[in-house]
Every structure is written in structure tokens, then in C-alpha cells.
Design a protein around this motif. Structure first.
Motif, PDB file in Angstrom:
ATOM      1  N   SER A  60      -3.558   3.346  -0.347  1.00  0.00           N
ATOM      2  CA  SER A  60      -4.193   2.968  -1.867  1.00  0.00           C
ATOM      3  C   SER A  60      -3.111   1.892  -2.422  1.00  0.00           C
ATOM      4  N   TRP A  61      -3.872   1.030  -3.421  1.00  0.00           N
ATOM      5  CA  TRP A  61      -3.110   0.100  -3.868  1.00  0.00           C
ATOM      6  C   TRP A  61      -3.018   0.263  -5.411  1.00  0.00           C
ATOM      7  N   ARG A  72      -6.002   3.618  -8.902  1.00  0.00           N
ATOM      8  CA  ARG A  72      -5.765   3.106  -7.586  1.00  0.00           C
ATOM      9  C   ARG A  72      -6.797   2.416  -6.968  1.00  0.00           C
ATOM     10  N   ILE A  92     -13.349   0.930   2.678  1.00  0.00           N
ATOM     11  CA  ILE A  92     -12.789   0.918   1.446  1.00  0.00           C
ATOM     12  C   ILE A  92     -13.648   1.978   0.483  1.00  0.00           C
ATOM     13  N   CYS A 132     -12.810   0.843  -5.052  1.00  0.00           N
ATOM     14  CA  CYS A 132     -12.146  -0.687  -5.211  1.00  0.00           C
ATOM     15  C   CYS A 132     -12.913  -1.394  -6.043  1.00  0.00           C
ATOM     16  N   LEU A 151      -9.629   4.224   3.896  1.00  0.00           N
ATOM     17  CA  LEU A 151      -9.278   5.361   4.555  1.00  0.00           C
ATOM     18  C   LEU A 151      -8.763   5.134   5.958  1.00  0.00           C
ATOM     19  N   TYR A 161     -13.715   4.829 -12.153  1.00  0.00           N
ATOM     20  CA  TYR A 161     -14.411   5.319 -10.933  1.00  0.00           C
ATOM     21  C   TYR A 161     -16.003   5.680 -11.222  1.00  0.00           C
ATOM     22  N   ILE A 190      -9.924  13.167  -4.580  1.00  0.00           N
ATOM     23  CA  ILE A 190      -9.056  12.181  -4.495  1.00  0.00           C
ATOM     24  C   ILE A 190      -9.241  11.428  -5.752  1.00  0.00           C
ATOM     25  N   ARG A 248      -0.844   8.497   2.052  1.00  0.00           N
ATOM     26  CA  ARG A 248      -0.709   9.747   1.951  1.00  0.00           C
ATOM     27  C   ARG A 248      -1.617  10.551   2.811  1.00  0.00           C
ATOM     28  N   HIS A 299      -8.618   2.371  -3.112  1.00  0.00           N
ATOM     29  CA  HIS A 299      -8.439   3.162  -1.878  1.00  0.00           C
ATOM     30  C   HIS A 299      -9.187   2.642  -0.613  1.00  0.00           C
ATOM     31  N   ALA A 328       0.868  -1.136   0.027  1.00  0.00           N
ATOM     32  CA  ALA A 328      -0.035  -0.079  -0.110  1.00  0.00           C
ATOM     33  C   ALA A 328       0.973   1.446  -0.009  1.00  0.00           C
ATOM     34  N   GLU A 377      -5.216   8.413   3.605  1.00  0.00           N
ATOM     35  CA  GLU A 377      -5.400   7.430   2.762  1.00  0.00           C
ATOM     36  C   GLU A 377      -4.576   6.092   2.386  1.00  0.00           C
TER      37      GLU A 377
END
Lengths: 235, 235
Positions: free
Chosen positions: B110-111, B53, B84, B87, B57, B96, B44, B36, B55, B33, B108
Motif C-alpha cells: 500500500s501507498w 492508503r 490494485i 486506489c 495485492l 473507500y 483491510i 504487510r 492498495h 510502498a 498486500e
């Protein structure tokens, strides 16, 4: 309940839940499933009841409805061949969130929840497929919520028909038929408006040749013109 | 964007996505992950943008909003710590479905979508957890749809507050505070009614001592009385 029906792994090939899986895994899932015919009008499960089985439809269609504490019943969705229903409780609170009723004579598959969970644990692709299925339904529900808050009834009805075409449209000689036997009240429930409003809108569209009703089925003669209404500017 | 923050596996222990997982798996997820800080008001991601990404929180809160082809914007949900967001596109169309904006200064995780997908493939429990999360959100959206069709505005507002209490309630000296900084317009969006109606209902409940507004936060002084309104018979 009719006599058990043998389940062929081929029957699972068209199901989104078993997409991208090797044949032996589908065979294992088929071997664990029970199949049965369900006559038109038969209740498959009841809202609030312990989810004793996880379900998928082989043929026919199923109406999912939900009642609130006030007893008011609303349509949640239609389930067509190849779709799952009553599967999410396996992973949440173990209770069916809605009623499921066969709209026509149907054939359903079902699994013991523990078996389906074990399959998902062993083959992560099944769980991943299920996220995609449930995620798509969530996206649709959120779209409906947004439309309810912001759009005119005729646009919402047009969008409802387009979504049903996408889910269960079959090309015929003079248009695309929605394979679910639709009541006006069902369309009203999904579009979030009244029976009266839907009846008026559909009658108007029939007069204008955009669609026709045939044996409880809607045939959309001009999906493009319905799409134009759905995308019309203004509310 | 601020400098990268090291991610501790402990930070993942409270996330539903990583529930029931061995510590080494959580450590692997943490190692993949990026973290930031995001300042209040920062966008975002944008609706329709490629989901670069996936996400989650760590702290703060995030508002998810969606616009239609008509440009009308509606609130979809609030995201609190441990939840999440953005995702599902990893497993669907890769775009998105909504905008995400920090409501307060937030942190957050993120991957890379490919990394999250590989994690889910390797550890089916992560995919199974994600079905449960998305399934719960679907259940809520369907409940909201049913309420919109059948219930009076005051009952819908009461149910909206109860759901927010359930998601982000913190007990204080004189009640339970909803940790999201709520605008009246947000409540109206979720309850599917107008700003005017929500303002009138909240003012009435403030007068009756059921709740109080404190620095953009609602404190529910009597959840039981709000529940009684939500469950009141009649529409």
C-alpha cells in the motif's frame, strides 16, 4: 459531416478532462482537436469498430448503447456537454465498446488517439483527470449492479432520476429539468426494469405531482420526494 | 498487523499499474510502498472510511463488497495477485466505496495516497495504466448490467465463470481451476441471480462433467462447453 469548426481553448475550460491545467496546455489540446456538428439521429461510432477518434461533447447529448452477441440492445449512459466518450479504447483494445448516437443536434470535439495519448504522456494531469472520470462511472455502474440485485423497481427508478438530475439537471420555474430527451425505455434500461413498470411508476408520480413531462423532457418538481422514495427503507 | 516486509521492485514487475515503466521508476514506487501480511478473514478497509492508503495485492485474494443504504451487501469483485484495489478514491472523493476482506492469507502493498498521486504526476505512464485498469473494470460492469437486463440466468452464470477464468484461471491436470475460493453466493451476486438458481445450475453442470468443485475451488473441465452456453442463441 458538416464543415470543420475552429476550436477555441475556452471551449475546453469546462471539461473535466482538462480541469486544473494551465491555459497553454488547453490551447494545445484545442489545436489538436477537430470539431463538427452532428445532426440528430446520426451515428457517431459503431460498437466493435476500430476507435479512429477519441470524443468529447461540446453541446447537445449523445446516447451510448451496447448490444450483446444475442443482438439485444441496452442503454449504457447519456453523454452531456463537457463529457468525454469513446476515449477509453485509446488505452485498452482500440475498439469502441458501444454505439454512440446524437439524440439532438450536437457539436462534438475529437482527437486522433495518438495525439490524445501523447497529450496524456506529456501532461500527466490529463491522465489523472481521466482516471477520476472513468472511476466515477465505474462507481455508478457498481451502484446500479447492487441496486439491481437488491432493490424494488420504484427505488431504482427514483435513483436513476436522481443520477440524471445530478448529471444534467437545470433549474426551471417549477422544478429541475433533466436536459436529456428521455424515452421511458431509456429509464427502464438504466434502472434494469421493463418499459411497462417504468411507465406505471412515472404515471403514478405524475399523478402525485412529483414530476411532469414536457416536450420529451422530465421536470422533477420535487427532488426531495424522489429522494425519499430512493432512500425508503425495505427493498 | 504483522511486522513490515521489505518490498522488492521485482514484485512490481507483474503489476498492470507499473507496466511499461523503467526499472528505476518501479524501484521508486517499491521504496514508497509498505507491505504487510493479512490473515484470512481480516478486513483491510471499510466502506465510507477515509481512504488512508492505496492498495495492491502481492499474493492471496481479496473480496470487495458494497452495502447500500438498505444494508444489503453485494459482491463487487475479487482482487487477485498483481491487481490494485482502493486506489480510485485517491483521485475522486477520498472515501473507500466498498469493504475489502482477505479471503485467504494474503500479502498486500500500500501507498500513502499523496505518494501515489505524486508518482502519477511525475510518471504519466502510471496514470495511463490506471485509466486502462479502471476502464477495463468499467467495461466489465457495463457488460454485467446488459446481461442482467437481457439474459437467462444460466448464460449469466456461464459468463461469470469465463470472466473469473480469465482473471484467475490456472491450468491443472483435468481443466482450468479458478484460483479464488468461491462461494455459490459470490457467483450468484456477480451473475445477479439467487443462491438457489446458481446451486441448481452448478449441480447440473457437475453432473454433466463440465466442472468439478475441489476444496472450495471450481475446476472448469471444459471451458469450451461453458463458452457454448454463454454464447447460446436466445435469451
Amino acid at each position: 459531416m458538416a464543415a470543420p469548426i475552429p476550436v477555441d481553448a475556452k471551449a475546453l475550460a469546462d471539461m473535466a478532462l482538462f480541469a486544473s491545467l494551465p491555459v497553454p496546455v488547453r490551447a494545445a489540446a484545442a489545436a489538436m482537436a477537430g470539431a463538427r456538428t452532428v445532426a440528430r439521429g446520426v451515428r457517431i461510432f459503431d460498437q466493435g469498430e476500430r476507435a479512429g477518434r477519441a470524443h468529447a461533447l461540446l453541446s447537445g447529448c449523445v446516447r451510448i448503447t451496447q448490444s450483446g452477441s444475442d443482438g439485444e440492445e441496452g442503454l449504457v449512459r447519456f453523454i452531456g456537454p463537457g463529457e468525454i466518450f469513446g476515449c477509453v479504447p485509446v488505452l485498452t483494445d482500440g475498439l469502441y465498446p458501444a454505439d454512440a448516437t446524437a439524440m439532438v443536434d450536437a457539436v462534438e470535439l475529437s482527437w486522433d488517439p495518438a495525439d490524445l495519448l501523447a497529450l496524456m504522456q506529456r501532461h500527466s494531469q490529463i491522465a489523472i483527470n481521466m482516471v477520476a472520470i472513468v472511476g466515477k462511472r465505474l462507481g455508478e455502474a457498481q451502484e446500479r449492479l447492487r441496486e439491481l440485485a437488491t432493490q424494488r423497481a420504484d427505488r431504482r427508478v427514483a435513483r436513476t432520476l436522481l443520477r440524471l438530475l445530478d448529471q444534467a439537471g437545470r433549474r426551471t420555474g417549477d422544478g429541475v429539468q433533466i436536459e436529456f430527451p428521455l424515452r421511458r425505455k431509456d429509464i427502464a434500461d438504466i434502472a434494469g426494469t421493463t418499459l411497462h413498470t417504468v411507465s406505471r411508476i412515472i404515471a403514478d408520480w405524475e399523478r402525485r405531482g412529483l414530476l411532469v413531462t414536457r416536450h420529451r423532457h422530465l421536470v422533477i418538481r420535487s427532488p426531495d420526494r424522489i429522494r425519499a422514495i430512493a432512500d425508503a427503507p425495505g427493498n
